[in-house]
Design a protein around this motif. Structure first.
Motif, PDB file in Angstrom:
ATOM      1  N   ILE A 132       0.878  -1.171   0.000  1.00  0.00           N
ATOM      2  CA  ILE A 132       0.000   0.000   0.000  1.00  0.00           C
ATOM      3  C   ILE A 132       0.914   1.219   0.000  1.00  0.00           C
ATOM      4  O   ILE A 132       1.781   1.354   0.863  1.00  0.00           O
ATOM      5  CB  ILE A 132      -0.933   0.024   1.228  1.00  0.00           C
ATOM      6  CG1 ILE A 132      -1.878  -1.173   1.209  1.00  0.00           C
ATOM      7  CG2 ILE A 132      -1.716   1.331   1.288  1.00  0.00           C
ATOM      8  CD1 ILE A 132      -2.770  -1.269   2.445  1.00  0.00           C
ATOM      9  N   ILE A 133       0.706   2.116  -0.945  1.00  0.00           N
ATOM     10  CA  ILE A 133       1.603   3.258  -1.133  1.00  0.00           C
ATOM     11  C   ILE A 133       0.829   4.542  -0.871  1.00  0.00           C
ATOM     12  O   ILE A 133      -0.201   4.801  -1.510  1.00  0.00           O
ATOM     13  CB  ILE A 133       2.195   3.264  -2.545  1.00  0.00           C
ATOM     14  CG1 ILE A 133       2.957   1.951  -2.791  1.00  0.00           C
ATOM     15  CG2 ILE A 133       3.099   4.465  -2.756  1.00  0.00           C
ATOM     16  CD1 ILE A 133       3.343   1.726  -4.218  1.00  0.00           C
ATOM     17  N   THR A 134       1.314   5.339   0.094  1.00  0.00           N
ATOM     18  CA  THR A 134       0.670   6.601   0.440  1.00  0.00           C
ATOM     19  C   THR A 134       1.681   7.738   0.333  1.00  0.00           C
ATOM     20  O   THR A 134       2.885   7.498   0.180  1.00  0.00           O
ATOM     21  CB  THR A 134       0.109   6.562   1.877  1.00  0.00           C
ATOM     22  OG1 THR A 134       1.201   6.483   2.806  1.00  0.00           O
ATOM     23  CG2 THR A 134      -0.809   5.361   2.072  1.00  0.00           C
ATOM     24  N   GLU A 135       1.170   8.959   0.408  1.00  0.00           N
ATOM     25  CA  GLU A 135       2.075  10.098   0.426  1.00  0.00           C
ATOM     26  C   GLU A 135       2.972  10.018   1.656  1.00  0.00           C
ATOM     27  O   GLU A 135       2.595   9.456   2.695  1.00  0.00           O
ATOM     28  CB  GLU A 135       1.290  11.410   0.435  1.00  0.00           C
ATOM     29  CG  GLU A 135       0.410  11.614   1.663  1.00  0.00           C
ATOM     30  CD  GLU A 135      -0.299  12.966   1.637  1.00  0.00           C
ATOM     31  OE1 GLU A 135       0.372  13.980   1.395  1.00  0.00           O
ATOM     32  OE2 GLU A 135      -1.522  12.997   1.861  1.00  0.00           O
ATOM     33  N   PHE A 136       4.175  10.563   1.547  1.00  0.00           N
ATOM     34  CA  PHE A 136       5.144  10.506   2.641  1.00  0.00           C
ATOM     35  C   PHE A 136       5.009  11.747   3.518  1.00  0.00           C
ATOM     36  O   PHE A 136       4.985  12.873   3.025  1.00  0.00           O
ATOM     37  CB  PHE A 136       6.563  10.427   2.091  1.00  0.00           C
ATOM     38  CG  PHE A 136       7.616  10.347   3.157  1.00  0.00           C
ATOM     39  CD1 PHE A 136       7.730   9.228   3.956  1.00  0.00           C
ATOM     40  CD2 PHE A 136       8.492  11.401   3.367  1.00  0.00           C
ATOM     41  CE1 PHE A 136       8.691   9.148   4.941  1.00  0.00           C
ATOM     42  CE2 PHE A 136       9.463  11.331   4.347  1.00  0.00           C
ATOM     43  CZ  PHE A 136       9.559  10.196   5.142  1.00  0.00           C
ATOM     44  N   MET A 137       4.901  11.530   4.824  1.00  0.00           N
ATOM     45  CA  MET A 137       4.750  12.614   5.795  1.00  0.00           C
ATOM     46  C   MET A 137       6.065  12.729   6.568  1.00  0.00           C
ATOM     47  O   MET A 137       6.387  11.888   7.411  1.00  0.00           O
ATOM     48  CB  MET A 137       3.578  12.341   6.727  1.00  0.00           C
ATOM     49  CG  MET A 137       2.256  12.112   5.991  1.00  0.00           C
ATOM     50  SD  MET A 137       1.670  13.575   5.119  1.00  0.00           S
ATOM     51  CE  MET A 137       1.015  14.505   6.481  1.00  0.00           C
ATOM     52  N   GLU A 138       6.825  13.778   6.275  1.00  0.00           N
ATOM     53  CA  GLU A 138       8.205  13.878   6.734  1.00  0.00           C
ATOM     54  C   GLU A 138       8.352  13.897   8.251  1.00  0.00           C
ATOM     55  O   GLU A 138       9.321  13.372   8.807  1.00  0.00           O
ATOM     56  CB  GLU A 138       8.860  15.138   6.154  1.00  0.00           C
ATOM     57  CG  GLU A 138       9.030  15.121   4.650  1.00  0.00           C
ATOM     58  CD  GLU A 138       7.805  15.612   3.902  1.00  0.00           C
ATOM     59  OE1 GLU A 138       7.893  15.798   2.685  1.00  0.00           O
ATOM     60  OE2 GLU A 138       6.741  15.794   4.550  1.00  0.00           O
ATOM     61  N   ASN A 139       7.401  14.513   8.953  1.00  0.00           N
ATOM     62  CA  ASN A 139       7.550  14.676  10.407  1.00  0.00           C
ATOM     63  C   ASN A 139       6.904  13.564  11.215  1.00  0.00           C
ATOM     64  O   ASN A 139       6.895  13.621  12.450  1.00  0.00           O
ATOM     65  CB  ASN A 139       6.991  16.039  10.844  1.00  0.00           C
ATOM     66  CG  ASN A 139       7.923  17.171  10.458  1.00  0.00           C
ATOM     67  OD1 ASN A 139       9.127  17.056  10.590  1.00  0.00           O
ATOM     68  ND2 ASN A 139       7.372  18.265   9.947  1.00  0.00           N
ATOM     69  N   GLY A 140       6.354  12.563  10.548  1.00  0.00           N
ATOM     70  CA  GLY A 140       5.865  11.391  11.251  1.00  0.00           C
ATOM     71  C   GLY A 140       4.609  11.648  12.072  1.00  0.00           C
ATOM     72  O   GLY A 140       3.804  12.549  11.798  1.00  0.00           O
ATOM     73  N   ALA A 141       4.429  10.805  13.113  1.00  0.00           N
ATOM     74  CA  ALA A 141       3.232  10.870  13.947  1.00  0.00           C
ATOM     75  C   ALA A 141       3.227  12.144  14.784  1.00  0.00           C
ATOM     76  O   ALA A 141       4.255  12.612  15.263  1.00  0.00           O
ATOM     77  CB  ALA A 141       3.145   9.637  14.847  1.00  0.00           C
TER      78      ALA A 141
END
Length: 957
Positions: A665-674
């Motif tokens: 499953i491929i989603t946009e990358f969120m640089e700062n995480g949770a």
């Protein structure tokens, strides 16, 4: 000349062979000095021929010549002596007929000198190894051989131009030249090749051709010797040069050194010569000064005190973006960051850095580099500085598009700014014909109404964040239709619609009847008949459904809004994946590094390069090997859910890989995480209005989900992801599996046979498993508390059962430190026991918008104590219990600031009484630079002072 034999020095008979035997005899004679000599048989002859008339016993005339012969042989002399007959018939070669130049008629012993005739003849070349025989043939002459001398000529061995030439025989003729090859003497090497000398017929060497010279590490001595350089000296190249003393900071400990090695800590650069001094690396640059201007920073510094005694000093600037004060939480800056004049090889002590992210911490390392920095085993000394960029207005909206047009309106859309620099709150659209007009829009689209038919309008748009408005976009002209054009277009559309309606009315009627019947049956046969409809997989059978009812408590969706379809209602779950998720070619996916692990497998950071599109960073969830079919269905169900959402504050699904392994499953990358960990890493670093902007983004995403009749069930800060622009997006849509399956995650606890995140879940959902948008609102209140407390764990270390009991007793979490009253009141509204009394997500978005538009409301008083029963033991959990604090270490641990322990103790604050006297200036001096941390410490210090004042004089702090 080398003499083989000289009969004048012979002292015994040589045993020459004569033929006939009595033809020649040995006799005494005189040489030119009247020394008695014997007559010998030799090759080159010195002889005297007497005048025949002077001999009394000889009558008549006589010959005065003889012949000289030679014969080569492969045998020794003893082997070669044979009978007279052999010599008479041997194949002698004639050298010459010898005739005397002068003669004498008598020998006068009374002082008259005898005239002696000397002749020299050469013969050869000789090729046989044993030697040769000489023969003298007398044809009747009366003569005496006084002496025979056999010799040959040679050039002696010699050393010239540092080359050795061996002894060399001359040619047979006086004009002959013989080539001699030379070889370099020890420790010398050829300069020109070939090296040779010519030996002439007189045994003399001619001018040499080619030469040698002393090798590196050796110097010439007395012209023909190459002497090793002594210790402490060197010679780096071949030639006539002499050894030199070692340059500064170098030494040689052996003889014949070609290079002096540098002492420890000193080096030679790649372009340095052996005779150059050894140099060292520079020290660190000094006194860096930074000037921050929104998302740009100007750095200036002083050169290092020690340049390493070189003049090729330059500077490199390294940029790292940090999530906290810890270096390991930093990562290299994006390629989009601009450095002027550059970031490597700087000659000036100044650089301007732009295109940074707003509200972001950066570390800049300035390295001093010279020509030997790459030789040192240690990293270059650097000067580091930490800066945090300011809030900045968004960049310009690049372009606008006209979606549709009527005679009195047109619809426009545009992409977000390339650099939002924060959360986009809304857009302002300015347009004019003759008079300026301004409207606002929360979304990147707008419909401008009330316009004049057939008129061109100039339109501009700008975005707004908490930092204010960005610049307007460039002017673009859009045209409304005339009344006649609009009527014509409208008539065409109505004709198409009418034709479609006639054909589809029957189908719609049949579908509506089927849906109504199905709905009545479901409602009347549910176990608990109420105003809610709980959708379950077993409620559907047969073909894939095309309609899903919203929960009745939320009301029906507004016209034009999609309705969420539960993928578990599909008979074949793979059909839901195919319908809602895009299949991606695995060749377009590049996995780079592991960033976490999920329930079904590893989570990676990677790159997605769709055909014909720009490469983008993505997050990749993988399904581990050995999965069951049910695990694969559950894994892909999240993609089927996400694929139905399209909103800026909902995590975006890029697609899935199901036709190859591993399944992804491929989603946009969120640089700062949770969000929870991000806030803990940046404790106290954001202004309140920035936190409110983040909460507004979460509420906007939840409003969208509520409009689609989707209930999240697991809304928590850990399931909110943050990108590089601090945009918060709702993620993790897979709680359904937690409600049905066991898990070891301590966040979730059993309740009525399932797993529920108790600390975030509304009481009715815990007790009766009634999940609605109202229960998501309760969870949103907990998320708000997490944000304002910078990632504090809700209800601290209480057990899940204690949390349930406290909520039943009407306990609610107190306001976090420095939380505005209006925000804590919003939390309390979300935590209403009656779910119908809780605000809806559209209401929450409106309330937050009012706070952002009126920042003064966020400063109008704060509280640190929650309303409620004053005797409740949980009300003081927001601050440390000072009665149990006995040391500086305990106090910092209670504040969760143990990272400052060494700073406090090293600065002399070793006891609590000393801590109570600390000031803001003291905190700045000992390294507490974050405003939020300073405020938290000073607030606690104030509380300790009151605590000390309340104690009796005999009590210690």
């Amino acid at each position: 000349t080398e003499t083989v034999m000289d009969t004048r020095t012979a002292t015994a008979e040589l045993g020459w062979i004569s033929f006939p035997a009595n033809g020649v005899r040995t006799m005494c004679g005189y040489d030119e000095n009247l020394n008695t000599i014997r007559t010998y048989q030799v090759c080159n002859i010195r002889f005297t021929v007497r005048d025949c008339a002077s001999i009394p016993s000889v009558l008549g005339s006589c010959k005065e010549t003889f012949n000289l012969y030679y014969l080569e042989t492969d045998r020794t002399v003893s082997e070669g002596i044979k009978g007279v007959e052999y010599w008479a018939n041997a194949p002698f070669l004639k050298v010459d007929t010898i005739a005397a130049d002068e003669s004498f008629s008598q020998v006068d012993f009374g002082g008259r000198l005898m005239k002696v005739n000397t002749e020299v003849r050469s013969f050869g070349p000789l090729s046989k190894g044993r030697g040769f025989h000489l023969a003298f043939q007398d044809l009747g002459a009366c003569m005496s051989l006084l002496a025979v001398r056999v010799f040959y000529k040679k050039c002696p061995s010699v050393v010239q131009n540092f080359a050795f030439f061996p002894e060399t025989l001359t040619g047979a003729e006086s004009t002959s030249l013989v080539i001699a090859r030379g070889s370099c003497i020890p420790n010398a090497e050829e300069v020109d090749v070939p090296i040779k000398l010519y030996c002439n017929g007189d045994g003399e060497w001619m001018v040499p051709i080619g030469s040698c010279s002393c090798k590196a590490g050796y110097e010439p001595d007395n012209g023909n010797v190459c002497r090793a350089c002594p210790q402490g000296t060197f010679k780096s190249s071949q030639g006539a040069g002499l050894c030199q003393q070692c340059p500064l900071n170098s030494r040689s400990t052996i003889e014949a050194a070609t290079l002096c090695g540098c002492r420890n800590g000193y080096y030679r650069g790649d372009m340095d010569r052996p005779e150059d001094v050894c140099t060292s690396v520079p020290s660190a640059p000094r006194n860096v000064v930074s000037v921050v201007n929104q998302t740009s920073v100007l750095l200036e510094w002083h050169p290092p005190r020690d340049t390493g005694h070189r003049d090729d000093l330059s500077y490199n600037v390294l940029c790292r973006r940090c999530h906290s004060n810890e270096r390991r939480a930093c990562q290299p800056c994006d390629d989009s960051v601009a450095f002027v004049p550059g970031k490597r090889g700087l000659k000036d002590t100044r650089v301007e850095i732009s295109k940074l992210r707003a509200h972001t911490s950066y570390t800049f390392d300035i390295l001093a580099i010279n020509g030997v920095s790459n030789k040192s085993p240690y990293p270059a000394q650097q000067l580091s500085i930490n800066i945090t960029t300011n809030q900045a207005a968004p960049s310009v909206v690049p372009i606008m598009h006209q979606v549709s047009s009527t005679s009195r309106s047109f619809s426009l859309s545009w992409p977000p700014p390339e650099q939002p620099n924060g959360i986009i709150l809304d857009y302002e659209i300015r347009y004019y014909d003759k008079v300026d007009s301004v409207v606002q829009s929360e979304m990147p689209n707008v419909v401008l109404e009330g316009l004049r038919p057939g008129t061109g309008y100039v339109v501009q748009v700008r975005a707004r964040t908490v930092a204010g408005y960005g610049a307007y976009s460039k002017e673009m002209l859009f045209q409304t239709l005339t009344d006649d054009e609009y009527k014509s277009e409208l008539g065409q559309q109505l004709s198409l619609i009418a034709g479609s309606l006639v054909g589809g009315v029957c189908i719609v009627s049949l579908v509506a009847i089927a849906i109504i019947c199905s709905s009545i049956y479901s409602l009347t046969h549910s176990p608990i008949f109420s105003s809610e409809v709980t959708m379950r997989p077993d409620m559907f059978s047969g073909p894939t459904p095309t309609v899903t009812f919203p929960t009745l408590s939320e009301g029906h969706s507004s016209p034009g809004v999609k309705i969420y379809i539960d993928p578990f209602t599909y008979e074949d779950p793979n059909e839901a994946v195919r319908e809602f998720a895009k299949e991606i070619d695995p060749s377009c996916v590049k996995i780079e590094e592991v960033i976490g692990s999920g329930e079904f497998g590893e989570v990676y950071k990677g790159r997605l390069k769709p055909v014909g599109k720009k490469e983008i960073p993505v997050a990749i969830k993988t399904l581990k090997v050995g999965y069951s079919e049910r695990q694969r269905r559950d894994f892909l169900s999240e993609a089927s859910i996400m694929g139905q959402f399209d909103q800026p504050n909902i995590i975006r699904l890029e697609g899935v890989v199901t036709k190859s392994r591993p399944t992804m499953i491929i989603t946009e990358f969120m640089e700062n995480g949770a969000l929870d960990s991000f806030l803990r890493q940046n404790d106290g670093q954001f202004p309140v209005i920035q936190l409110v902007g983040m909460l507004r983004g979460i509420a906007s995403g939840m409003r969208y989900l509520a409009e689609m009749s989707y209930v999240h069930r697991d809304l928590a800060a850990r399931n909110i992801l943050v990108n590089s622009n601090l945009v918060c997006k709702v993620s993790d849509f897979g709680l359904s599996r937690y409600l049905e399956e066991d898990t070891s995650d301590p966040t979730y606890t059993s309740s009525l046979g399932g797993k529920i995140p108790v600390r975030w879940t509304a009481p009715e959902a815990i007790a009766y498993r009634k999940f609605t948008s109202a229960s998501d609102v309760w969870s949103y209140g907990i998320v708000t508390w997490e944000v304002m407390s910078y990632g504090e764990r809700p209800y601290w270390d209480m057990s899940n059962q204690d949390v349930i009991n406290a909520i039943e007793q009407d306990f609610r979490l107190p306001a976090p430190m420095d939380c505005p009253v209006v925000l804590h009141q919003l939390m309390l509204d979300c935590w209403q026991k009656d779910r119908n009394a809780r605000p809806k997500f559209p209401d929450i978005v409106s309330m937050l918008d009012k706070m952002i538009r009126n920042p003064a409301s966020l400063k109008a008083g704060t509280n640190n104590v929650a309303p409620g029963p004053s005797h409740h033991p949980l009300l003081d959990r927001g601050a440390p219990d000072l009665s149990r604090v006995s040391s500086v270490e305990d106090w910092l641990a209670a504040l969760k600031m143990t990272q400052y322990r060494d700073s406090f103790l090293g600065s002399g604050f070793t006891s609590l009484p000393l801590v109570t006297q600390i000031t803001a200036e003291d905190l700045q001096r000992i390294g507490v630079s974050l405003a939020g941390h300073q405020k938290k410490i000073l607030t606690s210090v104030q509380s300790m002072r009151h605590h000390v004042d309340d104690q009796s004089p005999t009590e210690s702090v």
